[in-house]
Design an enzyme around this catalytic site. Structure first.
Site, short mmCIF file in Angstrom:
data_model
loop_
_atom_site.label_atom_id
_atom_site.label_comp_id
_atom_site.label_asym_id
_atom_site.label_seq_id
_atom_site.Cartn_x
_atom_site.Cartn_y
_atom_site.Cartn_z
N TYR A 154 0.85 -1.19 0.00
CA TYR A 154 0.00 0.00 0.00
C TYR A 154 0.88 1.24 0.00
O TYR A 154 1.81 1.35 0.81
CB TYR A 154 -0.91 0.02 1.23
CG TYR A 154 -1.87 1.18 1.23
CD1 TYR A 154 -2.86 1.28 0.25
CD2 TYR A 154 -1.79 2.20 2.17
CE1 TYR A 154 -3.74 2.35 0.23
CE2 TYR A 154 -2.66 3.28 2.15
CZ TYR A 154 -3.63 3.35 1.17
OH TYR A 154 -4.49 4.42 1.14
N ASP A 256 9.10 3.03 0.86
CA ASP A 256 7.97 3.69 1.49
C ASP A 256 8.02 3.34 2.97
O ASP A 256 7.68 2.22 3.37
CB ASP A 256 6.68 3.22 0.82
CG ASP A 256 5.43 3.81 1.46
OD1 ASP A 256 5.53 4.35 2.59
OD2 ASP A 256 4.36 3.73 0.83
N LYS A 284 2.80 9.81 8.71
CA LYS A 284 2.28 9.38 10.02
C LYS A 284 3.02 9.98 11.22
O LYS A 284 2.66 11.06 11.67
CB LYS A 284 2.27 7.85 10.11
CG LYS A 284 1.34 7.22 9.07
CD LYS A 284 1.05 5.78 9.34
CE LYS A 284 0.35 5.09 8.19
NZ LYS A 284 -1.09 5.21 8.17
C1 PLP Z 1 2.96 2.27 3.60
C2 PLP Z 1 2.02 3.42 3.36
N1 PLP Z 1 2.26 4.27 2.38
C3 PLP Z 1 1.47 5.33 2.13
C4 PLP Z 1 0.36 5.57 2.91
C5 PLP Z 1 -0.52 6.75 2.62
O1 PLP Z 1 -0.40 7.70 3.62
P1 PLP Z 1 -1.58 8.75 3.88
O2 PLP Z 1 -2.74 7.96 4.40
O3 PLP Z 1 -1.01 9.73 4.86
O4 PLP Z 1 -1.89 9.40 2.57
C6 PLP Z 1 0.05 4.71 3.96
C7 PLP Z 1 -1.14 4.94 4.79
O5 PLP Z 1 -1.53 4.14 5.61
C8 PLP Z 1 0.89 3.59 4.19
O6 PLP Z 1 0.63 2.71 5.17
#
Ligand code: PLP
Length: 444
Positions: A154, A256, A284
């Protein structure tokens, strides 16, 4: 029976739900799906009102032990005694200015100091924006268009990565296609032209990555991955294999670290596993519960894209970029994490939760596994080993939902399967949660 009546009918263990019921009705009218995010708490709508330490309280004053922690953003817990005053000071100073500000500089300096692969950062407003810009930056740097990603990872909700994430929701025809290198869109609305710019590999399959990069590498701008994918640990040597293969074809490697950053340690998963990416995305934790995101990398790349050696700078801007309140909270959170014993505490509590939850599965004879690293744990309702997203497809989703509802009824706030502990969690809170999880399994 509508959702609101279901609350009145079924929820009793936690007391009256009058205000929740009224607000749930209003939410159902004001929001098309009665939700704010993907989390689905039906048939028990929850409307939260305030948080303190390791607890959160709904509008009816009912207390929940919080293992959701705003999707993991609140690693310091609710209203931390050092973070809350920093946030308040910034709000009282006018909040945000849409201009360079001291809080943003403080946060950026802390990120640069903590993560060895990062010489400088750009601040954005969410994790999604961070991955969006990381991909654009990789494309600008390499002059290539394709992106290789991993099934089940994700990276936020932008078109370019809303692909081959939600394997569990696929019908049989699409599931059969999953091993294909072509992505499957996660929802309607993702243009074919975007899908054609993405290739997909199974996590933990170094041979597949090498094969795809050998064949398409010259057109690939970047490989984007969660080094610890959702709840799946990288196998020994896998991250290094991806590192080597990207270097060989000139594609950038993006880690990421929006979940793992500052959670697996000050240097994130890259420090934990000992592999350095080219670009890192953060989110986060660096916002302390307020929207924030960052992309960082070495001087060679960052300067070529934005700085001294840039031919045509990459466009990265935003009304709220470097938001002073989020940055002040983020910097104070990183300071709290840098206190002696902070990570030891988070790791010990996480291990305590995982061990307790594992024992509960075993005691109740329910097939399940508990994954996780440091302050993160993940409940998986199947006892098969999981090396990639396809291995996880055998999970009993209906069982998971029943247990989740059982937890919610028992005053546990956790979304789906993943939980986090914070600096303010007490060992007794973790044990209490494990006891309530055991009871929820006992009801099955
Ligand atoms: C690994 C990862 N990347 C990107 C995101 C996207 O972040 P945001 O919800 O702040 O847009 C998340 C959100 O949970 C995530 O877990």
């Amino acid at each position: 029976m509508d959702a609101a009546n279901a609350v009145e009918g079924k929820r009793g263990t936690q007391g009256e739900a009058r205000r929740t019921t009224a607000l749930a009705r209003r939410a159902a009218a004001a929001f098309p799906d009665a939700r704010l995010t993907a989390a689905d708490t039906r048939p028990f709508p929850v409307v939260m009102a305030r948080g303190a330490g390791d607890r959160i309280y709904d509008v009816d004053g009912r207390e929940y032990l919080d293992f959701h922690l705003s999707s993991g953003a609140l690693v310091a817990g609710h209203a931390h005694p050092d973070v809350q005053p920093a946030l308040r000071r910034q709000v009282e100073a006018g909040g945000n200015f849409g201009a360079m500000n001291e809080a943003a500089i403080e946060l950026a300096e802390r990120i640069v100091a903590a993560v060895p692969s990062i010489d400088s950062v750009k601040l954005v407003v969410s994790g999604t924006e961070a991955t969006l810009h990381a991909i654009r930056m990789a494309r600008a740097y390499t002059g290539r268009d394709l992106v290789l990603r991993f099934e089940g990872a994700y990276h936020g909700h932008l078109d370019m990565v809303s692909l081959s994430n939600k394997l569990a929701t696929l019908g049989p025809a699409d599931r059969a296609k999953v091993p294909d290198i072509h992505p499957i869109p996660d929802c309607p609305g993702i243009p074919r032209a975007i899908q054609d710019l993405c290739l997909v590999a199974p996590f933990n399959d170094a041979a597949a990555v090498r094969r795809i990069l050998a064949e398409h590498g010259e057109r690939i701008a970047c490989v984007i991955m969660e080094p610890f994918q959702r709840f799946i640990e990288p196998r020994a040597g896998f991250l290094q294999a991806v590192r080597d293969a990207t270097r060989a074809c000139g594609a950038l490697l993006i880690f990421d670290e929006i979940v793992s950053g500052f959670r697996f340690g000050p240097g994130g998963a890259q420090e934990h596993y000992g592999v350095r990416p080219d670009l890192t995305t953060l989110g986060k934790i660096i916002g302390a519960g307020y929207p924030n995101g960052a992309i960082g990398g070495p001087a060679e790349i960052m300067d070529a894209l934005f700085g001294k050696t840039a031919r045509a700078p990459v466009y990265l801007a935003g009304t709220f970029a470097g938001h002073a309140v989020a940055a002040a909270g983020g910097a104070a959170t990183l300071d709290a994490l840098s206190q002696p014993g902070a990570y030891e505490k988070l790791f010990a509590l996480g291990a305590r939760a995982r061990e307790g939850l594992r024992s509960a599965f075993a005691r109740r004879g329910v097939p399940g596994r508990v994954f996780g690293v440091g302050p993160l744990f993940h409940l998986h309702f199947d006892d098969a080993d999981v090396a990639n997203a396809r291995d996880a497809l055998g999970e009993d989703k209906a069982l998971r939902k029943r247990v989740w509802n059982g937890l919610l009824e028992r005053g546990i706030h956790i979304t789906g399967a993943r939980g986090f502990v914070s600096l303010q969690h007490a060992a007794a809170t973790v044990d209490d949660f494990v006891g309530r999880f055991d009871a929820a399994l006992g009801d099955l």
